[in-house]
Design a protein around this motif. Structure first.
Motif, PDB file in Angstrom:
ATOM      1  N   UNK A   6       8.642   2.184   0.098  1.00 50.85           N
ATOM      2  CA  UNK A   6      10.046   1.793   0.270  1.00 50.85           C
ATOM      3  C   UNK A   6      10.159   0.477   1.038  1.00 50.85           C
ATOM      4  N   UNK A   7       9.397   0.327   2.097  1.00 50.21           N
ATOM      5  CA  UNK A   7       9.481  -0.885   2.918  1.00 50.21           C
ATOM      6  C   UNK A   7       8.960  -2.113   2.183  1.00 50.21           C
ATOM      7  N   UNK A   8       7.847  -1.960   1.463  1.00 54.26           N
ATOM      8  CA  UNK A   8       7.220  -3.100   0.791  1.00 54.26           C
ATOM      9  C   UNK A   8       7.726  -3.293  -0.627  1.00 54.26           C
ATOM     10  N   UNK A   9       8.491  -2.314  -1.120  1.00 57.84           N
ATOM     11  CA  UNK A   9       9.092  -2.404  -2.450  1.00 57.84           C
ATOM     12  C   UNK A   9       8.068  -2.621  -3.560  1.00 57.84           C
ATOM     13  N   UNK A  10       6.897  -2.005  -3.368  1.00 59.14           N
ATOM     14  CA  UNK A  10       5.834  -2.165  -4.357  1.00 59.14           C
ATOM     15  C   UNK A  10       4.743  -1.138  -4.105  1.00 59.14           C
ATOM     16  N   UNK A  11       4.307  -0.456  -5.164  1.00 57.58           N
ATOM     17  CA  UNK A  11       3.188   0.471  -5.039  1.00 57.58           C
ATOM     18  C   UNK A  11       1.903  -0.313  -4.766  1.00 57.58           C
ATOM     19  N   UNK A  12       1.783  -1.472  -5.387  1.00 59.66           N
ATOM     20  CA  UNK A  12       0.575  -2.288  -5.214  1.00 59.66           C
ATOM     21  C   UNK A  12       0.457  -2.797  -3.779  1.00 59.66           C
ATOM     22  N   UNK A  13       1.554  -3.319  -3.224  1.00 60.15           N
ATOM     23  CA  UNK A  13       1.535  -3.816  -1.846  1.00 60.15           C
ATOM     24  C   UNK A  13       1.328  -2.673  -0.857  1.00 60.15           C
ATOM     25  N   UNK A  14       1.913  -1.520  -1.157  1.00 60.89           N
ATOM     26  CA  UNK A  14       1.725  -0.352  -0.294  1.00 60.89           C
ATOM     27  C   UNK A  14       0.261   0.061  -0.282  1.00 60.89           C
ATOM     28  N   UNK A  15      -0.390  -0.023  -1.437  1.00 63.73           N
ATOM     29  CA  UNK A  15      -1.809   0.319  -1.523  1.00 63.73           C
ATOM     30  C   UNK A  15      -2.651  -0.628  -0.682  1.00 63.73           C
ATOM     31  N   UNK A  16      -2.342  -1.919  -0.739  1.00 62.64           N
ATOM     32  CA  UNK A  16      -3.068  -2.913   0.076  1.00 62.64           C
ATOM     33  C   UNK A  16      -2.858  -2.637   1.555  1.00 62.64           C
ATOM     34  N   UNK A  17      -1.626  -2.323   1.921  1.00 61.47           N
ATOM     35  CA  UNK A  17      -1.290  -2.053   3.318  1.00 61.47           C
ATOM     36  C   UNK A  17      -2.017  -0.823   3.843  1.00 61.47           C
ATOM     37  N   UNK A  18      -2.153   0.193   2.991  1.00 60.06           N
ATOM     38  CA  UNK A  18      -2.759   1.461   3.400  1.00 60.06           C
ATOM     39  C   UNK A  18      -4.265   1.523   3.134  1.00 60.06           C
ATOM     40  N   UNK A  19      -4.814   0.433   2.558  1.00 60.24           N
ATOM     41  CA  UNK A  19      -6.240   0.383   2.193  1.00 60.24           C
ATOM     42  C   UNK A  19      -6.579   1.518   1.222  1.00 60.24           C
ATOM     43  N   UNK A  20      -5.714   1.675   0.235  1.00 62.98           N
ATOM     44  CA  UNK A  20      -5.911   2.675  -0.801  1.00 62.98           C
ATOM     45  C   UNK A  20      -5.803   2.000  -2.167  1.00 62.98           C
ATOM     46  N   UNK A  21      -6.128   2.745  -3.212  1.00 61.67           N
ATOM     47  CA  UNK A  21      -5.887   2.243  -4.547  1.00 61.67           C
ATOM     48  C   UNK A  21      -4.444   2.561  -4.930  1.00 61.67           C
TER      49      UNK A  21
END
Length: 297
Positions: A16-31
């Motif tokens: 929700x904060x990053x408005x992107x599943x891809x950016x959220x994955x980078x932020x969380x160090x996940x795929x």
């Protein structure tokens, strides 16, 4: 009884904060598939959708409740960890609050400055119309909001801050050009006014109340900045309602003139925040109430 896995909420919050599943994955160090899976697991847990995959990505009503809960847990954690691990370096605490643009342009930053200098605070100010800031609190985006709404939301408390007085002003040259024969219906339909955005009802309601002119029957500029209001008025580009706190010097010097000396628009402001506020969050809240009461008499 079902228990919520907070790593799922963390992933949801990031999307929700990053408005992107891809950016959220980078932020969380996940795929990205791992983030999608966590969202799916959370939706399966509560048996309903938590977000709408649109542009922008928005939380559903139940999703907003989950986010609100998660942000309050984060606040409690931020207050607790330094007490449990006093030897660890103190990380900055992200504090989000919603404010109207006029408070931001006048009194809010000066009263918070001593706290920001004293504590490791990362301040996130969400700016919205004073009638709409409350929705950011309702959605869990912020822990507190400056609003014109008097009634508190469920799970929140409210204190009166005071009033902001708004004066209809223009430059002497603008007054001479458009209002030489006085300010009335006939002169207003030719004079450009100024609005903050399309949701800004303050100007429209004032003009309709005082002169009987409906919105859209006169010209207006839209500028998303309280500071720009002053600039537009000083440059002779528009007449507008401006908070007196913001133009005390201009009124004294004559750079701006009061078009209706016997009329003011008064807005009462309130400070809404979560009921359970502790630590630095409470210090911020108490400061806003105490100093706001002094400034907004």
């Amino acid at each position: 009884m079902k228990n919520i896995d907070y790593k799922l909420l963390h992933a949801f919050s990031a999307v929700i904060k990053l408005q992107s599943f891809e950016k959220a994955a980078e932020f969380l160090f996940l795929t990205q598939p791992a983030v999608s899976l966590r969202i799916k697991q959370l939706e399966q847990l509560i048996s309903q959708p938590i977000l709408i995959r649109s542009t922008p990505i928005v939380a559903t009503e139940v999703g907003k409740k989950l986010l609100n809960h998660y942000y309050q847990v984060q606040q409690l954690e931020a207050d607790l960890l330094p007490q449990i691990f006093p030897e660890d370096p103190i990380s900055p605490i992200r504090i989000s609050l919603a404010t109207n643009a006029d408070s931001l342009a006048t009194w809010l930053v000066p009263v918070l400055t001593p706290l920001i200098n004293k504590h490791p605070i990362e301040l996130n100010l969400e700016v919205a119309n004073e009638t709409n800031t409350i929705y950011k609190l309702k959605d869990g985006e912020v822990f507190g909001a400056i609003s014109t709404q008097e009634t508190p939301l469920s799970g929140c408390v409210v204190d009166k801050l005071g009033v902001m007085n708004y004066t209809l002003v223009a430059s002497p040259s603008f007054k001479n050009k458009f209002f030489k024969q006085g300010i009335n219906k006939n002169t207003l339909i030719k004079a450009p006014g100024l609005l903050f955005d399309h949701k800004d009802k303050m100007h429209a309601e004032f003009i309709e109340s005082e002169f009987g002119l409906s919105f859209g029957s006169y010209p207006y500029h839209i500028v998303h900045s309280s500071e720009a209001f002053v600039t537009f008025a000083k440059q002779g580009l528009a007449y507008c309602l401006i908070a007196e706190l913001q133009i005390e010097n201009e009124l004294k010097s004559g750079e701006l003139v009061n078009l209706l000396p016997n009329k003011q628009l008064i807005r009462t402001l309130y400070w809404h925040r979560w009921s359970l506020v502790k630590g630095v969050f409470k210090k911020v809240s108490d400061t806003i109430i105490k100093e706001g009461n002094k400034v907004l008499r």
